[in-house]
Design an enzyme around this catalytic site. Structure first.
Site, short mmCIF file in Angstrom:
data_model
loop_
_atom_site.label_atom_id
_atom_site.label_comp_id
_atom_site.label_asym_id
_atom_site.label_seq_id
_atom_site.Cartn_x
_atom_site.Cartn_y
_atom_site.Cartn_z
N ASP A 27 0.69 -1.10 0.00
CA ASP A 27 0.22 -0.04 -0.23
C ASP A 27 0.81 1.25 0.03
OD1 ASP A 27 -2.21 1.50 0.12
OD2 ASP A 27 -2.82 1.20 2.13
N GLY A 28 0.34 2.26 -0.58
CA GLY A 28 0.89 3.65 -0.43
C GLY A 28 1.65 4.15 -1.76
N ARG A 40 -0.44 9.09 -10.05
CA ARG A 40 -0.48 7.88 -9.20
C ARG A 40 0.21 6.79 -9.97
NH1 ARG A 40 -3.95 7.26 -5.28
NH2 ARG A 40 -4.24 5.27 -5.72
N SER A 72 -7.18 -6.02 -5.63
CA SER A 72 -8.23 -6.45 -5.13
C SER A 72 -9.49 -6.50 -5.97
CB SER A 72 -8.42 -5.67 -3.93
OG SER A 72 -9.06 -4.20 -4.12
N GLU A 74 -12.06 -4.83 -4.96
CA GLU A 74 -12.67 -3.27 -4.79
C GLU A 74 -11.84 -2.45 -5.92
OE1 GLU A 74 -11.68 -5.51 -2.45
OE2 GLU A 74 -13.88 -5.74 -1.58
N ASN A 75 -10.47 -2.77 -6.17
CA ASN A 75 -9.76 -1.91 -7.11
C ASN A 75 -10.28 -1.79 -8.46
OD1 ASN A 75 -6.52 -3.08 -6.00
ND2 ASN A 75 -7.59 -1.12 -5.10
N TRP A 76 -11.36 -2.47 -8.80
CA TRP A 76 -12.21 -2.50 -9.88
C TRP A 76 -12.82 -1.02 -10.07
CZ3 TRP A 76 -10.38 -5.01 -13.98
CH2 TRP A 76 -9.98 -6.12 -13.88
N ARG A 195 1.90 -5.17 6.07
CA ARG A 195 1.47 -4.01 5.43
C ARG A 195 2.23 -2.79 5.35
NH1 ARG A 195 -4.77 -2.72 4.41
NH2 ARG A 195 -4.59 -0.75 3.32
N SER A 203 -8.34 -5.06 4.76
CA SER A 203 -8.81 -4.70 3.41
C SER A 203 -9.10 -5.94 2.75
CB SER A 203 -7.66 -3.95 2.78
OG SER A 203 -7.30 -2.77 3.36
C1 FPP Z 1 -1.80 0.41 -3.49
O1 FPP Z 1 -1.36 1.57 -3.42
C2 FPP Z 1 -1.31 -0.62 -4.61
C3 FPP Z 1 -2.08 -1.04 -5.24
C4 FPP Z 1 -3.52 -1.07 -5.36
C5 FPP Z 1 -1.64 -1.82 -6.45
C6 FPP Z 1 -0.30 -2.67 -6.16
C7 FPP Z 1 0.44 -2.71 -7.14
C8 FPP Z 1 1.92 -2.61 -7.57
C9 FPP Z 1 2.58 -2.54 -6.47
C10 FPP Z 1 2.68 -2.43 -8.75
C11 FPP Z 1 2.14 -3.35 -9.83
C12 FPP Z 1 2.11 -4.86 -9.28
C13 FPP Z 1 3.05 -5.92 -9.92
C14 FPP Z 1 2.93 -7.33 -9.27
C15 FPP Z 1 3.88 -5.63 -10.90
P1 FPP Z 1 -2.46 2.58 -3.75
O2 FPP Z 1 -2.66 3.14 -4.73
O3 FPP Z 1 -3.78 2.31 -2.99
O4 FPP Z 1 -1.84 3.74 -2.80
P2 FPP Z 1 -2.54 4.95 -1.88
O5 FPP Z 1 -3.30 4.23 -0.72
O6 FPP Z 1 -1.32 5.95 -1.13
O7 FPP Z 1 -3.47 5.88 -2.66
#
Ligand code: FPP
Length: 247
Positions: A27-28, A40, A72, A74-76, A195, A203
């Site tokens: 995350d992050g 982003r 996830s 939810e990410n959709w 995490r 999550s």
């Molecule tokens: C969370 O950060 C991260 C994700 C939703 C996706 C994870 C993807 C990667 C690490 C890169 C690609 C993966 C691979 C396997 C090559 P966030 O966007 O939720 O960050 P935020 O909470 O700071 O907005």
């Protein structure tokens, strides 16, 4: 390499007490980008570099299974452009890391609703999984379009169907039977869940599997996470007394 120095160089990881299975909520990425006034997507790109480092380090240290929460269910709901960029990044990663996975004896597996992924990603994923099928040095498990409630719902539907057709008796459903009907069947539960970026929540990740998992939350944002901190967390894990509810 079977043992490792801490950043301070004075503590050594005990290879006999390494977690067999490490799971990570990465995350992050977004916050990392925002702090730098970047898009982003740049955060996700830097995050993909961290994935490379942590996969490599896990293999060097002798971790058996590494499960990464990459996307996830939810990410959709994120903007279409961000989803497309993440899928493109994933596709590129699966191609660029193939030779290293082969050389380093890493098998790739995916958990989640794989059929929801774009066709190009599904194909690349399948090819990479096929290519690495016989590798047994480490299992790299990517959680893609993964949600634990969805996984548990699917398991309940399968078991209910088996009970209706008489394939199993409702009374024979044990925790072991349940585990064998999840995406993570045949895998030990995670020993350690990390995490990044400081949020104190799970999550919808591996809800059944983390019943006795040790949890470590670091404030470091995923793109800034690296080998040294990972080793420090593993050292912290080795210091913990795991009682599994016993005295
Ligand atoms: C969370 O950060 C991260 C994700 C939703 C996706 C994870 C993807 C990667 C690490 C890169 C690609 C993966 C691979 C396997 C090559 P966030 O966007 O939720 O960050 P935020 O909470 O700071 O907005």
């Amino acid at each position: 390499m079977n043992s490792s120095s801490s950043p301070a160089g004075d503590t050594i990881l005990d290879p006999a007490k390494l977690p067999r299975h490490v799971a990570i909520i990465m995350d992050g990425n977004g916050r990392w980008a925002r702090q730098r006034l970047l898009n982003r997507i740049k955060g996700h790109e830097k995050g993909a570099e961290t994935v490379r480092t942590i996969v490599r380090t896990s293999r060097e240290l002798g971790i058996g299974i590494l499960t990464l929460y990459a996307f996830s269910t939810e990410n959709w709901q994120r903007p279409k452009t961000e989803i497309a960029a993440l899928m493109e990044l994933l596709n590129r990663f699966l191609i660029s890391e193939r030779s290293e996975m082969m050389e380093n004896n890493i098998r790739l597996n995916a958990i989640g609703q794989i059929d929801r992924l774009p066709r190009a990603v599904r194909l690349t994923l399948q090819q990479t999984m096929d290519l690495t099928r016989d590798k047994d040095g480490m299992l790299l498990n990517l959680a893609l379009s993964y949600g634990a409630r969805d996984e548990i719902t699917m398991m309940v539907q399968t078991l209910a169907q088996k009970a209706i057709t008489g394939e199993i008796d409702a009374g024979d459903i044990t925790p072991e039977v349940i585990s064998e009907h999840l995406y993570t069947r045949h895998m030990p539960d995670p020993d350690l869940l990390i995490r990044t970026s400081g949020e104190m929540r799970i999550s919808n990740f591996l809800l059944w599997q983390i019943a006795y998992t040790e949890i470590y939350i670091t404030n470091t944002l995923w793109p800034d996470f690296g080998k040294e901190e990972y080793i420090r967390i593993l050292l912290d894990f080795q210091q913990r007394e795991r009682r599994f509810g016993k005295v």
